[in-house]
Design an enzyme around this catalytic site. Structure first.
Site, mmCIF file in Angstrom:
data_model
loop_
_atom_site.group_PDB
_atom_site.id
_atom_site.type_symbol
_atom_site.label_atom_id
_atom_site.label_comp_id
_atom_site.label_asym_id
_atom_site.label_seq_id
_atom_site.Cartn_x
_atom_site.Cartn_y
_atom_site.Cartn_z
ATOM 1 N N GLY A 83 3.281 83.093 33.105
ATOM 2 C CA GLY A 83 3.950 83.189 33.862
ATOM 3 C C GLY A 83 5.390 81.962 34.337
ATOM 4 N N SER A 125 7.860 82.085 35.111
ATOM 5 C CA SER A 125 9.358 82.422 36.164
ATOM 6 C C SER A 125 8.839 81.331 37.839
ATOM 7 C CB SER A 125 9.219 83.485 36.276
ATOM 8 O OG SER A 125 8.487 84.419 36.919
ATOM 9 N N GLY A 181 6.902 79.251 40.645
ATOM 10 C CA GLY A 181 5.724 77.916 41.010
ATOM 11 C C GLY A 181 5.444 77.753 40.114
ATOM 12 N N TYR A 201 -11.677 80.927 50.472
ATOM 13 C CA TYR A 201 -10.704 80.670 48.736
ATOM 14 C C TYR A 201 -12.191 79.900 47.858
ATOM 15 C CZ TYR A 201 -7.978 79.839 45.606
ATOM 16 O OH TYR A 201 -7.349 79.102 44.309
#
Ligand code: NAD
Length: 396
Positions: A47, A49, A51, A234
């Site tokens: 992951g 790419s 944030g 959430y």
């Protein structure tokens, strides 16, 4: 081509290559100003790419000189459609890393698949032998089970009852009321399947079986808790169940890895505007309040500041990182400070379309939202013609 932001339902459909490059450069500059950053020398980021994953990779590469392999799922430009932001961000990382003499490889494909895991194992073997740090930072709406081929979808819904909340349109800054219906059992199970810890565990197993996880290797995955006011949606909702599963997985992996001197951690990170968080109702509104309050107190951070602090003060500070009662590293410590949360709660009650511009940092939210797609940087001429076919180089 002249590229202006195309936004629908809080999702930005295009990206600007020059702005994405500047985004990466600014993160690198921050890391260089704060170097050295302690981190292992052989790093895999899943992951990578955008944030938190992109910032983790930048912190390790430019702060510690690490060799990095980054896995992500992004789309190149096609015809008159720009590439995805993560594609350009990854390109920019590669360009800057090459210029700095840092070894790197990017693998674009579905991290949930066996094929990408195998490809990554081979790449680690030939490029660096083994990895000492594995960062798991995937955020995805779907997952195809690699064994059955079945597709699972993650949803962001409350459990037990509907949730009615104010929400903010990150692009226009307008406040609207949204009702999110309660999830079904099936939706809960599917969300856990996508965003829980199952795939993280499969990755660690694949790396171990391939003989490319170094003895003493550390792995970390990112989680979120947030304030009580977003709990129904959430942490007590579908995604919270997935995060519970991720955290249970960390405890299980930690027990298994300790035999060889390794560790598995969950780091609970701060709420930020990223592609994943912009589509969550109530969260952009919370972010608008949080940004204003944390900026006023001088403690606002972005993903890069979070990752540098995580590495230098918690994960690789030389001592066992401090954890909460459930064994989690808390880099959301400043967000969750009592004085910050007291102010959020006080102002949450007062939010209306009229008060929001004063109470919330709506401009800051909009700016971050645009910038993760390469828009809204003062240094970029957005009326200029741009080549959207970003350079592809020979180094992955
Ligand atoms: P993001 O959307 O900015 O980045 C997600 C990354 O995952 C990208 O690199 C993307 O290419 C990659 N990805 C998605 N699907 C993939 C697939 N099938 N194969 C390969 N790569 C794939 O997300 P983010 O906000 O940085 O979130 C990363 C993690 O951090 C998540 O676990 C999230 O819950 C957590 N987190 C986020 C926040 C926040 O406020 N954004 C706060 C705390 C924790």
């Amino acid at each position: 081509m002249i590229i202006k932001p195309m936004i629908r339902n809080n999702i930005c459909m295009n990206a600007h290559p020059g702005g994405c490059e500047l985004n990466v450069k600014q993160q690198i500059d921050y890391v260089r100003r704060n170097s050295p950053v302690p981190a292992p020398q052989r790093v895999l980021v899943i992951g990578a790419s955008a944030g938190y994953g992109l910032s983790s990779r930048i912190a390790a590469a430019f702060g510690a000189g690490a060799r990095t392999i980054g896995v992500s799922f992004e789309t190149p430009a096609k015809g008159s459609r720009t590439a995805s932001a993560g594609w350009y961000l990854d390109q920019a990382f590669r360009k800057e890393a090459s210029a700095a003499g840092l070894e790197h490889k990017s693998i674009i494909g579905d991290a949930f698949s066996h094929q990408i895991k195998e490809e990554t194992v081979q790449e680690i073997r030939s490029m660096m032998g083994q990895v000492d740090l594995v960062v798991y930072s995937l955020a995805s709406g779907i997952r195809i089970d690699p064994d059955t081929g079945e597709m699972y979808r993650s949803t962001l819904k409350p459990i037990g009852r509907d949730y009615r909340a104010l929400s903010l349109d990150s692009r226009t800054g307008e406040v609207a009321e949204a009702t999110v219906p309660a999830a079904t059992e099936e939706e809960i199970a599917q969300t856990v399947k996508v965003m829980g810890g199952e795939d993280w565990e499969l990755w660690i197993r694949a790396l171990q079986e391939g003989g490319v996880l170094a003895p003493g290797a550390v792995t970390v995955a990112y989680s979120y808790i947030g304030p009580k006011l977003t709990f129904p949606l959430y942490r007590d909702g579908t995604i919270g169940r997935a995060k519970d599963h991720l955290e249970e997985t960390a405890r299980r992996l930690d027990t298994a890895l300790r035999d060889s001197g390794g560790r598995a951690w969950v780091s609970v990170n701060k709420a930020l505007v990223t592609r994943a968080s912009s589509v969550i109702p109530a969260v952009p509104l919370y972010l608008a309040l949080l940004y204003r309050i944390m900026k006023e107190k001088g403690i606002h951070e972005g993903t890069i500041e979070q990752c540098v602090r995580l590495f230098s003060e918690k994960l690789f500070a030389g001592e066992e990182p401090p954890v909460d009662s459930l064994g989690r590293i808390r880099i959301d410590d400043w967000e969750m400070r009592q004085d910050v949360q007291d102010e959020v709660e006080r102002d949450w009650e007062k939010i209306t379309a009229e008060t929001l511009p004063r109470l919330g940092d709506v401009e800051g939210i909009k700016e971050d939202f645009l910038r993760i797609h390469g828009f809204g940087f003062p240094g970029i001429d957005y009326s200029a013609d741009v080549d959207i076919q970003a350079r592809t180089d020979d180094n992955g």
